[in-house]
Design a protein around this motif. Structure first.
Motif, PDB file in Angstrom:
ATOM      1  N   HIS A  15       0.844  -1.210   0.000  1.00  0.00           N
ATOM      2  CA  HIS A  15       0.000   0.000   0.000  1.00  0.00           C
ATOM      3  C   HIS A  15       0.878   1.260   0.000  1.00  0.00           C
ATOM      4  CE1 HIS A  15      -4.006  -1.782   0.402  1.00  0.00           C
ATOM      5  NE2 HIS A  15      -3.412  -2.713   1.134  1.00  0.00           N
ATOM      6  N   LEU A  16       1.986   1.185   0.728  1.00  0.00           N
ATOM      7  CA  LEU A  16       2.924   2.306   0.744  1.00  0.00           C
ATOM      8  C   LEU A  16       3.494   2.517  -0.662  1.00  0.00           C
ATOM      9  CD1 LEU A  16       4.637   4.338   2.410  1.00  0.00           C
ATOM     10  CD2 LEU A  16       6.277   2.491   2.784  1.00  0.00           C
ATOM     11  N   VAL A  17       3.855   1.424  -1.332  1.00  0.00           N
ATOM     12  CA  VAL A  17       4.390   1.512  -2.699  1.00  0.00           C
ATOM     13  C   VAL A  17       3.364   2.179  -3.619  1.00  0.00           C
ATOM     14  CG1 VAL A  17       5.094   0.147  -4.722  1.00  0.00           C
ATOM     15  CG2 VAL A  17       5.966  -0.446  -2.445  1.00  0.00           C
ATOM     16  N   ASP A  18       2.105   1.775  -3.505  1.00  0.00           N
ATOM     17  CA  ASP A  18       1.059   2.385  -4.353  1.00  0.00           C
ATOM     18  C   ASP A  18       1.026   3.898  -4.175  1.00  0.00           C
ATOM     19  OD1 ASP A  18       0.300  -0.068  -5.348  1.00  0.00           O
ATOM     20  OD2 ASP A  18      -1.435  -0.305  -4.027  1.00  0.00           O
ATOM     21  N   ARG A  19       1.084   4.348  -2.917  1.00  0.00           N
ATOM     22  CA  ARG A  19       1.042   5.796  -2.647  1.00  0.00           C
ATOM     23  C   ARG A  19       2.275   6.510  -3.198  1.00  0.00           C
ATOM     24  NH1 ARG A  19      -1.618   8.867   1.403  1.00  0.00           N
ATOM     25  NH2 ARG A  19      -0.258  10.589   0.860  1.00  0.00           N
ATOM     26  N   LEU A  20       3.451   5.870  -3.004  1.00  0.00           N
ATOM     27  CA  LEU A  20       4.693   6.507  -3.471  1.00  0.00           C
ATOM     28  C   LEU A  20       4.698   6.619  -4.996  1.00  0.00           C
ATOM     29  CD1 LEU A  20       7.151   4.680  -1.032  1.00  0.00           C
ATOM     30  CD2 LEU A  20       6.763   7.152  -1.099  1.00  0.00           C
ATOM     31  N   VAL A  21       4.227   5.567  -5.673  1.00  0.00           N
ATOM     32  CA  VAL A  21       4.156   5.589  -7.146  1.00  0.00           C
ATOM     33  C   VAL A  21       3.191   6.694  -7.586  1.00  0.00           C
ATOM     34  CG1 VAL A  21       3.279   4.299  -9.150  1.00  0.00           C
ATOM     35  CG2 VAL A  21       4.824   3.166  -7.527  1.00  0.00           C
ATOM     36  N   VAL A 164      -2.548  -2.980  12.218  1.00  0.00           N
ATOM     37  CA  VAL A 164      -2.975  -2.342  10.970  1.00  0.00           C
ATOM     38  C   VAL A 164      -3.825  -3.356  10.203  1.00  0.00           C
ATOM     39  CG1 VAL A 164      -2.185  -1.214   8.860  1.00  0.00           C
ATOM     40  CG2 VAL A 164      -0.849  -0.988  10.969  1.00  0.00           C
ATOM     41  N   VAL A 165      -4.945  -2.883   9.649  1.00  0.00           N
ATOM     42  CA  VAL A 165      -5.862  -3.801   8.945  1.00  0.00           C
ATOM     43  C   VAL A 165      -6.290  -3.190   7.604  1.00  0.00           C
ATOM     44  CG1 VAL A 165      -6.751  -4.884  11.062  1.00  0.00           C
ATOM     45  CG2 VAL A 165      -7.871  -2.827  10.185  1.00  0.00           C
ATOM     46  N   GLY A 166      -6.689  -4.067   6.685  1.00  0.00           N
ATOM     47  CA  GLY A 166      -7.137  -3.568   5.386  1.00  0.00           C
ATOM     48  C   GLY A 166      -6.929  -4.619   4.320  1.00  0.00           C
ATOM     49  N   PRO A 167      -7.182  -4.253   3.052  1.00  0.00           N
ATOM     50  CA  PRO A 167      -7.012  -5.210   1.967  1.00  0.00           C
ATOM     51  C   PRO A 167      -5.573  -5.717   1.887  1.00  0.00           C
ATOM     52  CG  PRO A 167      -7.712  -3.043   1.129  1.00  0.00           C
ATOM     53  CD  PRO A 167      -7.635  -2.934   2.603  1.00  0.00           C
ATOM     54  N   LEU A 174      -7.696 -10.616  13.025  1.00  0.00           N
ATOM     55  CA  LEU A 174      -8.841 -10.295  12.163  1.00  0.00           C
ATOM     56  C   LEU A 174      -8.896 -11.239  10.955  1.00  0.00           C
ATOM     57  CD1 LEU A 174     -10.063  -6.825  11.108  1.00  0.00           C
ATOM     58  CD2 LEU A 174      -9.613  -8.507   9.374  1.00  0.00           C
ATOM     59  N   TYR A 175      -7.743 -11.437  10.310  1.00  0.00           N
ATOM     60  CA  TYR A 175      -7.704 -12.320   9.127  1.00  0.00           C
ATOM     61  C   TYR A 175      -8.039 -13.757   9.524  1.00  0.00           C
ATOM     62  CZ  TYR A 175      -6.035 -14.644   4.937  1.00  0.00           C
ATOM     63  OH  TYR A 175      -5.956 -15.420   3.804  1.00  0.00           O
ATOM     64  N   ASP A 176      -7.504 -14.177  10.657  1.00  0.00           N
ATOM     65  CA  ASP A 176      -7.749 -15.534  11.157  1.00  0.00           C
ATOM     66  C   ASP A 176      -9.259 -15.749  11.408  1.00  0.00           C
ATOM     67  OD1 ASP A 176      -7.003 -18.023  12.377  1.00  0.00           O
ATOM     68  OD2 ASP A 176      -7.350 -17.064  14.336  1.00  0.00           O
ATOM     69  N   PHE A 177      -9.911 -14.771  12.040  1.00  0.00           N
ATOM     70  CA  PHE A 177     -11.356 -14.885  12.323  1.00  0.00           C
ATOM     71  C   PHE A 177     -12.148 -14.977  11.019  1.00  0.00           C
ATOM     72  CE2 PHE A 177     -10.842 -12.257  16.493  1.00  0.00           C
ATOM     73  CZ  PHE A 177     -10.178 -13.331  17.058  1.00  0.00           C
ATOM     74  N   LEU A 178     -11.789 -14.115  10.091  1.00  0.00           N
ATOM     75  CA  LEU A 178     -12.520 -14.075   8.827  1.00  0.00           C
ATOM     76  C   LEU A 178     -12.400 -15.421   8.092  1.00  0.00           C
ATOM     77  CD1 LEU A 178     -12.469 -11.017   6.536  1.00  0.00           C
ATOM     78  CD2 LEU A 178     -12.112 -13.229   5.543  1.00  0.00           C
ATOM     79  N   ARG A 290     -14.406  -2.841  10.579  1.00  0.00           N
ATOM     80  CA  ARG A 290     -15.554  -3.083   9.679  1.00  0.00           C
ATOM     81  C   ARG A 290     -15.150  -2.884   8.216  1.00  0.00           C
ATOM     82  NH1 ARG A 290     -18.571   0.052  13.505  1.00  0.00           N
ATOM     83  NH2 ARG A 290     -19.923  -1.306  14.738  1.00  0.00           N
ATOM     84  N   ARG A 291     -14.480  -1.760   7.954  1.00  0.00           N
ATOM     85  CA  ARG A 291     -14.090  -1.461   6.562  1.00  0.00           C
ATOM     86  C   ARG A 291     -13.123  -2.531   6.033  1.00  0.00           C
ATOM     87  NH1 ARG A 291     -10.826   3.887   4.417  1.00  0.00           N
ATOM     88  NH2 ARG A 291     -10.230   2.946   2.444  1.00  0.00           N
ATOM     89  N   ALA A 292     -12.161  -2.928   6.879  1.00  0.00           N
ATOM     90  CA  ALA A 292     -11.168  -3.929   6.451  1.00  0.00           C
ATOM     91  C   ALA A 292     -11.849  -5.263   6.133  1.00  0.00           C
ATOM     92  CB  ALA A 292     -10.113  -4.108   7.534  1.00  0.00           C
ATOM     93  N   VAL A 293     -12.826  -5.651   6.949  1.00  0.00           N
ATOM     94  CA  VAL A 293     -13.504  -6.939   6.714  1.00  0.00           C
ATOM     95  C   VAL A 293     -14.258  -6.884   5.391  1.00  0.00           C
ATOM     96  CG1 VAL A 293     -15.223  -8.580   7.582  1.00  0.00           C
ATOM     97  CG2 VAL A 293     -13.666  -7.470   9.169  1.00  0.00           C
ATOM     98  N   ARG A 294     -14.972  -5.774   5.150  1.00  0.00           N
ATOM     99  CA  ARG A 294     -15.702  -5.637   3.870  1.00  0.00           C
ATOM    100  C   ARG A 294     -14.727  -5.728   2.700  1.00  0.00           C
ATOM    101  NH1 ARG A 294     -18.732  -1.597   6.641  1.00  0.00           N
ATOM    102  NH2 ARG A 294     -17.384   0.029   5.821  1.00  0.00           N
ATOM    103  N   GLU A 295     -13.597  -5.025   2.801  1.00  0.00           N
ATOM    104  CA  GLU A 295     -12.628  -5.012   1.700  1.00  0.00           C
ATOM    105  C   GLU A 295     -11.985  -6.383   1.495  1.00  0.00           C
ATOM    106  OE1 GLU A 295     -11.153  -0.357   2.113  1.00  0.00           O
ATOM    107  OE2 GLU A 295     -10.268  -1.882   3.392  1.00  0.00           O
ATOM    108  N   LEU A 296     -11.680  -7.057   2.607  1.00  0.00           N
ATOM    109  CA  LEU A 296     -11.050  -8.378   2.482  1.00  0.00           C
ATOM    110  C   LEU A 296     -12.016  -9.389   1.874  1.00  0.00           C
ATOM    111  CD1 LEU A 296      -9.014  -8.520   5.800  1.00  0.00           C
ATOM    112  CD2 LEU A 296      -8.084  -8.913   3.516  1.00  0.00           C
ATOM    113  N   LEU A 297     -13.300  -9.298   2.274  1.00  0.00           N
ATOM    114  CA  LEU A 297     -14.293 -10.226   1.711  1.00  0.00           C
ATOM    115  C   LEU A 297     -14.388 -10.023   0.206  1.00  0.00           C
ATOM    116  CD1 LEU A 297     -17.118 -10.101   4.404  1.00  0.00           C
ATOM    117  CD2 LEU A 297     -15.675 -12.077   3.814  1.00  0.00           C
ATOM    118  N   GLU A 298     -14.438  -8.759  -0.195  1.00  0.00           N
ATOM    119  CA  GLU A 298     -14.506  -8.440  -1.626  1.00  0.00           C
ATOM    120  C   GLU A 298     -13.286  -8.993  -2.350  1.00  0.00           C
ATOM    121  OE1 GLU A 298     -16.322  -4.218  -1.679  1.00  0.00           O
ATOM    122  OE2 GLU A 298     -14.808  -4.319  -3.290  1.00  0.00           O
TER     123      GLU A 298
END
Ligand code: NAD
Length: 302
Positions: A15-21, A164-167, A174-178, A290-298
Motif C-alpha cells: 500500500h505504501l508503494v502504491d502511494r509513493l508511485v 494495521v488492517v485492510g485489503p 482479524l484475518y484468522d477470524f474471517l 468493519r471497513r477492512a472486513v468488507r474489503e477483504l471479503l470483496e
C-alpha cells in the motif's frame, strides 16, 4: 527521488508503494516473496526478488531513502526465525545503507516493543519491555537504527505501529477470524480469554501517517526519532470477533481457547505524531475493522 521499500510485496509495504508511485517517486521493491505476493506489487515499481538475510541482497540496487517494512510479523514464530528475519535482516539493511550512503531509513517497528505497558495510552518515552521475541527483535532493530544514526549519519525514523488492517492483510487475529468464519460460520475460537485489548488502524491511514511523519522527519535535524502510529481508541479480541461476524452476517458461538503469545493490552498515545506531523486517525478502531472486513471479503471473493 529513488525510494526503496523492503517488504513491498506484503500488506503495508504494497500500500505504501502504491502511494509513493502515485506521488511520482521512482520505487524499488525488495522482497523474497516468502509471504508477499508478486500481484501486490504496483506494476510501475521495480521488483528485486532477494532475501535480506543474505548480506549481498542489494547487488545492483541503489536508493536515496529506504522504507524497511520486510519482516516476519507472526508473533508466534520460533525465536530463531525472529532473530534471523527481523534482527539480521534489519542489520543487513542498515549496513547496506551505511556503505551505500543512504541518508534516511524509515523502520517499521511495532507497539509490541512496550510489552504489557502499565501506562495507557503509552507514550514513546515509556521503557521498551517486550513480552515476545518479535517485540524484542523490533526493539533490537530500533536500537541498531539509533546507533547507525549516531555513528554513521544514517538518519532513522522508527514508526511503532498498532494493529494495521485492510485489503491484502494475510495474518493476525482479524484475518484468522474471517478465514475461520468463512469455513465454519457457526463457531469461532479466539486465542486467550478474548479480553486482550488493542487499537486498530486502517492501512490507508497508516500509510498517510507514515508519509507525513517521514516528510516532517526530513525537515527536522534529529538523527533518530521514534513515533507511535495507532488509533485513539481500542477493542478487545471479543469485540473484533463480534465485528467480523457482524459484517459477515453470521452469528457464531464464540469460544475462548489456547494461550495468547502476545501482550495483553496495547494502546498507544498518538500525541507526538499529531503535534509533529499534524496526523490523527479519522476512523475509529471499530470502523477500521468493519471497513477492512468488507474489503477483504470483496478481495477474497473476486
Ligand atoms: P507482511 O508479512 O504482509 O509483509 C512482510 C513482507 O516482507 C512480505 O512481503 C515478505 O515476503 C517480506 N519478507 C519477509 N522476510 C523477508 C526477507 N528476509 N527478505 C525479503 N523480504 C522479506 O507484513 P505487514 O503486515 O505488511 O508488516 C509490514 C511491517 O510492519 C513489518 O515490519 C511488521 O513487523 C510491521 N508491523 C505490522 C503491523 C500490522 O498490524 N500488520 C503492526 C506493527 C508492525
Amino acid at each position: 527521488m529513488k525510494v526503496l521499500v523492503t517488504g513491498g510485496a506484503g500488506f503495508i509495504g504494497s500500500h505504501l508503494v502504491d502511494r509513493l508511485v502515485e506521488e511520482g517517486y521512482e520505487v524499488i521493491v525488495v522482497d523474497n516473496l516468502s509471504t508477499g505476493r508478486r500481484e501486490n506489487v504496483n506494476p510501475q515499481a521495480w521488483l528485486h526478488v532477494a532475501d535480506l538475510k543474505d548480506p549481498d541482497w542489494a547487488v545492483g540496487v541503489s536508493a536515496d531513502v529506504v522504507f524497511h517494512f520486510a519482516a516476519n510479523p507472526e508473533v508466534r514464530a520460533e525465536p530463531r526465525v525472529h532473530f534471523e528475519e527481523n534482527v539480521v535482516a534489519t542489520f543487513n539493511v542498515l549496513e547496506w545503507a551505511r556503505v551505500s550512503g543512504v541518508k534516511t531509513v524509515v523502520f517499521a517497528s511495532s507497539s509490541t516493543v512496550y510489552g504489557d505497558a502499565r501506562v495507557m495510552p503509552t507514550p514513546e518515552d515509556y521503557p521498551l519491555e517486550p513480552v515476545s521475541v518479535y517485540g524484542a527483535a523490533k526493539a533490537a532493530g530500533e536500537v541498531m537504527c539509533a546507533t547507525y544514526a549516531r555513528l554513521y549519519g544514517v538518519r532513522c525514523l522508527a514508526l511503532r505501529y498498532a494493529n494495521v488492517v485492510g485489503p491484502r492483510l494475510r495474518h493476525g487475529a482479524l484475518y484468522d477470524f474471517l478465514m475461520k468464519l468463512r469455513k465454519k460460520p457457526e463457531e469461532l475460537e479466539v486465542l486467550g480469554d478474548g479480553t486482550q485489548r488493542k487499537s486498530y488502524l486502517h492501512v490507508e491511514e497508516a500509510v498517510e501517517a507514515t508519509l507525513r511523519a517521514w516528510r516532517k522527519f526530513e525537515e527536522v535535524g534529529e538523527p533518530y526519532l521514534a513515533l507511535n502510529v495507532g488509533n485513539v481508541d481500542s477493542l478487545t479480541v471479543l469485540d473484533v470477533a463480534g465485528l467480523v461476524a457482524e459484517v459477515m452476517g453470521v452469528a457464531p458461538v464464540i469460544k475462548a481457547g489456547g494461550a495468547s503469545s502476545d501482550c495483553r493490552s496495547s494502546y498507544l498515545s498518538v500525541e507526538k505524531i499529531s503535534k509533529l506531523a499534524g496526523w490523527r486517525p479519522r476512523l475509529s478502531s471499530a470502523d477500521s475493522v468493519r471497513r477492512a472486513v468488507r474489503e477483504l471479503l470483496e478481495e477474497l471473493e473476486s
